[in-house]
Write a protein that holds these residues in place. Structure first.
Motif, PDB file in Angstrom:
ATOM      1  N   ASN A   9       2.385  -8.496  15.332  1.00 41.12           N
ATOM      2  CA  ASN A   9       2.225  -9.689  14.504  1.00 41.12           C
ATOM      3  C   ASN A   9       1.292  -9.432  13.328  1.00 41.12           C
ATOM      4  OD1 ASN A   9       3.883 -10.969  16.317  1.00 41.12           O
ATOM      5  ND2 ASN A   9       2.222 -11.935  17.460  1.00 41.12           N
ATOM      6  N   ARG A  10       0.247  -8.623  13.563  1.00 45.52           N
ATOM      7  CA  ARG A  10      -0.640  -8.282  12.451  1.00 45.52           C
ATOM      8  C   ARG A  10       0.094  -7.483  11.390  1.00 45.52           C
ATOM      9  NH1 ARG A  10      -6.109  -5.603  14.196  1.00 45.52           N
ATOM     10  NH2 ARG A  10      -6.191  -5.393  11.919  1.00 45.52           N
ATOM     11  N   ALA A  11       1.045  -6.668  11.810  1.00 48.53           N
ATOM     12  CA  ALA A  11       1.844  -5.917  10.843  1.00 48.53           C
ATOM     13  C   ALA A  11       2.635  -6.867   9.960  1.00 48.53           C
ATOM     14  CB  ALA A  11       2.786  -4.951  11.568  1.00 48.53           C
ATOM     15  N   GLY A  12       3.158  -7.910  10.559  1.00 47.99           N
ATOM     16  CA  GLY A  12       3.861  -8.914   9.758  1.00 47.99           C
ATOM     17  C   GLY A  12       2.947  -9.568   8.736  1.00 47.99           C
ATOM     18  N   TYR A  13       1.701  -9.833   9.136  1.00 47.47           N
ATOM     19  CA  TYR A  13       0.741 -10.426   8.209  1.00 47.47           C
ATOM     20  C   TYR A  13       0.435  -9.463   7.060  1.00 47.47           C
ATOM     21  CZ  TYR A  13      -3.871 -11.740   6.418  1.00 47.47           C
ATOM     22  OH  TYR A  13      -4.928 -12.044   5.610  1.00 47.47           O
ATOM     23  N   LEU A  14       0.252  -8.165   7.382  1.00 44.63           N
ATOM     24  CA  LEU A  14      -0.032  -7.179   6.337  1.00 44.63           C
ATOM     25  C   LEU A  14       1.174  -6.993   5.418  1.00 44.63           C
ATOM     26  CD1 LEU A  14      -1.956  -4.521   8.449  1.00 44.63           C
ATOM     27  CD2 LEU A  14      -2.920  -6.086   6.748  1.00 44.63           C
ATOM     28  N   GLU A  15       2.367  -7.028   5.976  1.00 41.50           N
ATOM     29  CA  GLU A  15       3.558  -6.938   5.134  1.00 41.50           C
ATOM     30  C   GLU A  15       3.629  -8.115   4.175  1.00 41.50           C
ATOM     31  OE1 GLU A  15       6.957  -6.553   7.682  1.00 41.50           O
ATOM     32  OE2 GLU A  15       7.065  -4.390   7.327  1.00 41.50           O
ATOM     33  N   THR A  16       3.250  -9.297   4.677  1.00 46.33           N
ATOM     34  CA  THR A  16       3.226 -10.479   3.809  1.00 46.33           C
ATOM     35  C   THR A  16       2.209 -10.300   2.688  1.00 46.33           C
ATOM     36  OG1 THR A  16       3.872 -11.877   5.674  1.00 46.33           O
ATOM     37  CG2 THR A  16       2.891 -12.971   3.771  1.00 46.33           C
ATOM     38  N   GLU A  17       1.046  -9.741   3.019  1.00 41.04           N
ATOM     39  CA  GLU A  17       0.032  -9.506   1.992  1.00 41.04           C
ATOM     40  C   GLU A  17       0.542  -8.531   0.933  1.00 41.04           C
ATOM     41  OE1 GLU A  17      -3.658  -8.182   3.593  1.00 41.04           O
ATOM     42  OE2 GLU A  17      -4.444 -10.218   3.749  1.00 41.04           O
TER      43      GLU A  17
ATOM     44  N   VAL B 169       3.701  -0.538   2.678  1.00 43.79           N
ATOM     45  CA  VAL B 169       4.761  -1.298   3.373  1.00 43.79           C
ATOM     46  C   VAL B 169       5.479  -0.406   4.380  1.00 43.79           C
ATOM     47  CG1 VAL B 169       6.982  -2.457   3.068  1.00 43.79           C
ATOM     48  CG2 VAL B 169       5.091  -2.950   1.512  1.00 43.79           C
ATOM     49  N   LYS B 170       5.740   0.835   3.978  1.00 39.43           N
ATOM     50  CA  LYS B 170       6.431   1.759   4.885  1.00 39.43           C
ATOM     51  C   LYS B 170       5.576   2.064   6.107  1.00 39.43           C
ATOM     52  CE  LYS B 170       8.750   6.251   4.976  1.00 39.43           C
ATOM     53  NZ  LYS B 170       9.094   7.484   4.205  1.00 39.43           N
ATOM     54  N   ILE B 171       4.283   2.312   5.870  1.00 36.21           N
ATOM     55  CA  ILE B 171       3.386   2.620   6.993  1.00 36.21           C
ATOM     56  C   ILE B 171       3.306   1.437   7.947  1.00 36.21           C
ATOM     57  CG2 ILE B 171       0.972   3.015   7.603  1.00 36.21           C
ATOM     58  CD1 ILE B 171       0.733   4.763   5.111  1.00 36.21           C
ATOM     59  N   VAL B 172       3.063   0.259   7.368  1.00 33.58           N
ATOM     60  CA  VAL B 172       2.941  -0.939   8.213  1.00 33.58           C
ATOM     61  C   VAL B 172       4.253  -1.203   8.937  1.00 33.58           C
ATOM     62  CG1 VAL B 172       2.610  -3.430   8.157  1.00 33.58           C
ATOM     63  CG2 VAL B 172       1.107  -1.956   6.829  1.00 33.58           C
ATOM     64  N   SER B 173       5.375  -1.005   8.222  1.00 30.78           N
ATOM     65  CA  SER B 173       6.681  -1.237   8.845  1.00 30.78           C
ATOM     66  C   SER B 173       6.915  -0.269   9.994  1.00 30.78           C
ATOM     67  CB  SER B 173       7.785  -1.098   7.793  1.00 30.78           C
ATOM     68  OG  SER B 173       9.059  -1.255   8.376  1.00 30.78           O
ATOM     69  N   GLU B 174       6.559   1.006   9.799  1.00 26.82           N
ATOM     70  CA  GLU B 174       6.739   1.987  10.877  1.00 26.82           C
ATOM     71  C   GLU B 174       5.857   1.641  12.075  1.00 26.82           C
ATOM     72  OE1 GLU B 174       6.488   6.076   9.834  1.00 26.82           O
ATOM     73  OE2 GLU B 174       7.579   5.838   7.965  1.00 26.82           O
ATOM     74  N   VAL B 175       4.603   1.270  11.789  1.00 24.11           N
ATOM     75  CA  VAL B 175       3.714   0.901  12.895  1.00 24.11           C
ATOM     76  C   VAL B 175       4.246  -0.342  13.607  1.00 24.11           C
ATOM     77  CG1 VAL B 175       1.385   0.182  13.514  1.00 24.11           C
ATOM     78  CG2 VAL B 175       1.715   1.949  11.789  1.00 24.11           C
ATOM     79  N   MET B 176       4.749  -1.314  12.802  1.00 22.04           N
ATOM     80  CA  MET B 176       5.288  -2.523  13.413  1.00 22.04           C
ATOM     81  C   MET B 176       6.485  -2.206  14.301  1.00 22.04           C
ATOM     82  SD  MET B 176       6.573  -6.085  11.652  1.00 22.04           S
ATOM     83  CE  MET B 176       7.990  -5.326  10.876  1.00 22.04           C
ATOM     84  N   GLN B 177       7.355  -1.312  13.839  1.00 18.69           N
ATOM     85  CA  GLN B 177       8.514  -0.936  14.655  1.00 18.69           C
ATOM     86  C   GLN B 177       8.071  -0.255  15.946  1.00 18.69           C
ATOM     87  OE1 GLN B 177      11.060   1.449  12.203  1.00 18.69           O
ATOM     88  NE2 GLN B 177      11.566  -0.210  10.793  1.00 18.69           N
ATOM     89  N   ILE B 178       7.074   0.631  15.813  1.00 19.93           N
ATOM     90  CA  ILE B 178       6.584   1.319  17.012  1.00 19.93           C
ATOM     91  C   ILE B 178       5.919   0.317  17.955  1.00 19.93           C
ATOM     92  CG2 ILE B 178       4.900   3.010  17.830  1.00 19.93           C
ATOM     93  CD1 ILE B 178       5.489   4.644  15.305  1.00 19.93           C
TER      94      ILE B 178
ATOM     95  N   ASP C 296      -7.690  -3.420   5.290  1.00 22.49           N
ATOM     96  CA  ASP C 296      -7.129  -4.044   6.495  1.00 22.49           C
ATOM     97  C   ASP C 296      -6.105  -3.128   7.149  1.00 22.49           C
ATOM     98  OD1 ASP C 296      -8.675  -6.251   5.964  1.00 22.49           O
ATOM     99  OD2 ASP C 296      -7.084  -7.344   4.919  1.00 22.49           O
ATOM    100  N   ILE C 297      -5.304  -2.438   6.331  1.00 24.30           N
ATOM    101  CA  ILE C 297      -4.306  -1.515   6.883  1.00 24.30           C
ATOM    102  C   ILE C 297      -4.998  -0.371   7.611  1.00 24.30           C
ATOM    103  CG2 ILE C 297      -2.493   0.131   6.282  1.00 24.30           C
ATOM    104  CD1 ILE C 297      -1.674  -1.723   4.017  1.00 24.30           C
ATOM    105  N   SER C 298      -6.107   0.105   7.042  1.00 24.51           N
ATOM    106  CA  SER C 298      -6.847   1.189   7.687  1.00 24.51           C
ATOM    107  C   SER C 298      -7.346   0.761   9.061  1.00 24.51           C
ATOM    108  CB  SER C 298      -8.021   1.612   6.798  1.00 24.51           C
ATOM    109  OG  SER C 298      -8.772   2.630   7.413  1.00 24.51           O
ATOM    110  N   LYS C 299      -7.935  -0.434   9.148  1.00 31.32           N
ATOM    111  CA  LYS C 299      -8.379  -0.939  10.449  1.00 31.32           C
ATOM    112  C   LYS C 299      -7.191  -1.108  11.391  1.00 31.32           C
ATOM    113  CE  LYS C 299     -12.337  -3.501   8.581  1.00 31.32           C
ATOM    114  NZ  LYS C 299     -12.928  -4.848   8.408  1.00 31.32           N
ATOM    115  N   TYR C 300      -6.090  -1.576  10.833  1.00 31.75           N
ATOM    116  CA  TYR C 300      -4.911  -1.839  11.659  1.00 31.75           C
ATOM    117  C   TYR C 300      -4.359  -0.556  12.273  1.00 31.75           C
ATOM    118  CZ  TYR C 300      -0.045  -2.952  12.739  1.00 31.75           C
ATOM    119  OH  TYR C 300       1.166  -3.081  13.357  1.00 31.75           O
ATOM    120  N   VAL C 301      -4.161   0.492  11.432  1.00 30.91           N
ATOM    121  CA  VAL C 301      -3.588   1.731  11.968  1.00 30.91           C
ATOM    122  C   VAL C 301      -4.580   2.415  12.900  1.00 30.91           C
ATOM    123  CG1 VAL C 301      -2.032   2.058  10.023  1.00 30.91           C
ATOM    124  CG2 VAL C 301      -4.325   3.026   9.919  1.00 30.91           C
TER     125      VAL C 301
END
Length: 766
Positions: free
Chosen positions: A744-752, A371-380, A53-58
């Motif tokens: 918002n998807r980043a938040g979901y991935l962080e939760t996962e 978590v770091k990758i998703v967090s950075e993408v979420m911040q961006i 899911d993270i791969s699709k997300y980024v």
């Protein structure tokens, strides 16, 4: 074998799903009633799914940011975009590592301590070569095959070999020996061994006392290991060589998980009287090594949980007999049951430690990285959302401002158009009146202009035509000059004043950068109306009359007589010249009156007859007039009077005839021309004034049209800008929506990832 012993062995080997064939293990984590190894497999599956899911997300985030034109929509920095675009490759690398990750245990020890036998016992089959002396020549890695096929592969090759060849390749006693640093990968069917089915990899090593390349071993095979098992010989003790090796391991790894197996403990059955003392001696030395030298555990109880006294050969033989359906025969040896149970206890604790350690070592770093990758993408994405929202609001404000300016400009332009039209109409009427008045006055003074013409005059027809042509040109030029002198300056002032007023009014609707174009829209030269009189065409029908006319001639007298009474030509319908009714005759009438009464007013009758004769006769009108007058005069005044009158008449005639020179002819010609030209020019006064007013109208209308074109360009530019802003607002709105969705998807991935961490990485703390 006694009955109690056989019953106990039946209970030990009678069932169970563990790879040792024992009963359900005491101390196994009760989470979801899964074995520790199953937990690793489940955790691996979940984290691989999450990283999918993270791969699709980024990838979607990178595609979204790549679609943004940062020069038109600067919602993020180019560095942020490059950061996100680099994540798909990083996530792909993590997924590749996760797909290869497994639980790895490395067995170390001195030669002939039974490392290979321990691994075979755990795998419940004789897979690795074992025996007396230096047997294992290289590193042998046992792992499960995906297709349940048994084969082996040498390092850096893809050639599959028969699994039976391991006895030659990995056995130091065989002639074909490999380098001690070499690796032989043995793939064993997963359905034959629960350990391999649960993604466990067991690595057998040569004796630490047969090769000096200890550092190479550690760097190549130990850095990714989850658990280390020291297989010691219970008949001796831990040697300095073994301790030295694990000191080097501890230098490269932070607190490695170490188990110590005191193998061949079955030899203690030969000396039952000192077994407890020897066990205590080994235990104290092992705990001291783990606790004080390696410092990998915090308390004696923790270190004691990692030390076991077993007989791998007994366990291997028992399990092989069980698989064959035979009754185990090892129960006749003293202490067999305790050694077997202790080996099972080692397997249980090994499973739990291996699973927990592997989950932590294999997945924690990746989880934190995820978590770091998703967090950075979420911040961006949050930054992109905030900037896109701000940009959208800014564009909306700009659009509203442009719409207000556009509406104001259109309204002002409409009002100015009406005002300018009204102003032009007024000015046109004013110009028309001025031109009419000025031209009328110039026509009245035409006699002065013609009189000033000093061209030599000659009545010859050829010269006279040239004279007339030049006179036409002179009159036209003179009238034009006079009109220009009288009208041009006030007309210029009126036109230029109106033009400046247009510039001032319309300049308020045009940006400052276009003000210079306003001046370019004005005419470069002063306005000068053209007075198209065209006297030559206008007076082309002028026919001069330069014949001598005696002022006292009968025709002249008749014309003077009939002129005031508006006499008409008899051929046009009037049979006789009307005469007034006779007045009452007084008694004392004078002689002429009495004569008219006596002869019935013969003068009037004679005059009427003479007039008719003179008008109808083709002969000389003067002779007829003389004949008529002679008859009347003879009857009334007598010969003397007639002679005197005729003499005076002749003198006057001679005088006029003598004074009828070229000068007199020129004067008569100019008088006739003035009369004719004045009449013709009066006919075009209205046309000329209309023409001048039309020129003024065209001049002002053209100026306003050019200025209005600039305003139209401004309006067009503003409309285009509004349309462009609408497009930018739509794009910013879409970008904000997509950024919000990705945030918002980043938040979901962080939760996962957090759920995974709580479930598999922090459950011990909780």
């Amino acid at each position: 074998m006694s009955g109690s012993t056989g019953k106990m062995l039946h209970q030990v080997f009678g069932g169970g799903d563990t790879f040792g064939g024992a009963s359900p293990k005491v101390g196994v984590s009760p989470r979801e009633h899964l074995s520790p190894l199953k937990i690793f497999v489940l955790a691996k599956k979940e984290i691989n799914s999450t990283f999918g899911d993270i791969s699709k997300y980024v990838s979607e985030g990178g595609e979204f940011l790549s679609s943004l034109e940062l020069d038109k929509m600067p919602v993020i920095d180019n560095a942020d975009r490059e950061t996100v675009l680099a994540f798909p490759d990083k996530v792909r690398g993590i997924r590749e590592v996760l797909a290869r990750d497994h639980m790895k245990c490395v067995f170390f020890g001195r030669t002939s301590n039974g490392k290979s036998t321990v691994i075979n016992a755990m795998l419940q089959d004789k897979i690795l070569p074992s025996g007396l002396g230096h047997t294992t020549n290289c590193f042998l890695q046992v792992e499960g095959s995906k297709n349940n096929e048994a084969y082996l592969m040498l390092e850096n090759t893809s050639e599959k070999r028969s699994v039976e060849s391991v006895s030659q390749l990995g056995n130091a006693l065989h002639g074909e020996s490999l380098d001690p640093n070499a690796l032989v990968r043995i793939f064993w069917p997963s359905n034959k061994c629960n350990l391999l089915r649960d993604d466990v990899v067991l690595l057998d090593s040569p004796g630490v006392d047969v090769s000096p390349n200890v550092d190479d071993w550690i760097d190549k095979y130990c850095l990714d290991a989850d658990v280390f098992v020291i297989v010691a010989n219970a008949e001796s003790t831990l040697t300095t060589t073994e301790k030295k090796f694990f000191h080097k391991v501890s230098e490269r790894l932070s607190k490695p998980n170490v188990f110590i197996l005191n193998n061949r403990w079955d030899a203690s059955a030969n000396e039952p009287e000192c077994i407890d003392k020897v066990r205590k001696q080994h235990l104290d030395r092992n705990i001291s090594f783990l606790l004080e030298e390696l410092k990998v555990y915090g308390s004696r109880s923790q270190a004691e949980e990692r030390v076991f006294f077993v007989s791998a050969r007994e366990v291997l033989n028992t399990r092989i007999q069980k698989l064959k359906g035979e009754q185990p025969s090892g129960g006749q040896i003293e202490g067999y049951q305790s050694r077997y149970f202790e080996f099972e206890d080692f397997e249980r604790k090994f499973e739990k430690c291996l699973s927990e350690t592997a989950v932590k070592t294999k997945f924690q770093q990746h989880c934190e990285r995820g978590v770091k990758i998703v967090s950075e993408v979420m911040q961006i994405m949050d930054k992109a959302f905030q900037n896109a929202t701000s940009l959208r609001e800014s564009k909306i404000a700009d659009r509203n401002e442009y719409l207000d300016r556009l509406e104001f400009t259109k309204m002002q332009m409409h009002e100015l158009t009406d005002e300018v039209k009204h102003r032009i109409e007024q000015l046109v009427e004013q110009v028309e009146c001025q031109v009419t008045q000025a031209l009328s006055e110039e026509i009245r003074k035409l006699n002065v202009l013609v009189t000033e013409y000093e061209r030599p005059f000659h009545p010859d027809p050829a010269l006279l035509n040239l004279y007339k042509k030049e006179l036409h040109t002179y009159v036209e030029k003179g009238l034009g000059s006079n009109l220009k002198a009288r009208l041009n300056l006030p007309l210029q002032c009126s036109v230029e004043t109106s033009q400046k007023e247009m510039v001032n009014r319309l300049g308020q609707l045009i940006p400052e950068n276009l003000q210079a174009q306003m001046q370019n829209a004005l005419p470069r030269n002063h306005f000068e109306p053209l007075y198209r009189l065209n006297c030559e065409s206008l007076c082309c029908d002028f026919q001069e009359d330069l014949e001598f006319r005696f002022s006292l001639g009968f025709v002249a007298i008749i014309n003077r007589f009939l002129g005031p009474r508006k006499a008409q030509h008899p051929l046009l319908g009037q049979s006789s010249i009307p005469r007034p009714l006779p007045n009452a005759t007084p008694t004392d009438s004078p002689a002429p009156t009495r004569l008219r009464e006596a002869f019935g007013n013969p003068a009037e009758e004679c005059l009427a007859l003479m007039t008719k004769t003179a008008l109808l006769s083709p002969t000389s009108q003067t002779a007829v007039g003389l004949f008529a007058v002679a008859g009347i005069v003879v009857r009334t005044v007598g010969w003397k009077v007639i002679i005197i009158t005729v003499g005076a008449y002749g003198i006057v005639y001679a005088y006029e005839r003598m004074t009828w020179t070229n000068k007199a002819k020129e004067k008569a010609f100019k008088k006739q021309y003035v009369q004719h030209a004045s009449a013709k020019l009066k006919l075009i006064v209205e046309l000329t004034s209309s023409n001048c007013s039309h020129q003024v109208q065209q001049e002002l209308s053209g100026t306003f049209a050019r200025l209005g074109h600039l305003v139209d360009e401004v309006v067009t530019d503003m409309e285009a800008e509004v349309s462009n802003l609408d497009k930018q607002i739509s794009e910013a709105d879409g970008a904000a929506g997509q950024a919000r969705k990705l945030r918002n998807r980043a938040g979901y991935l962080e939760t996962e990832l957090d759920t995974f961490s709580k479930k598999y990485l922090r459950h011990e703390e909780e």
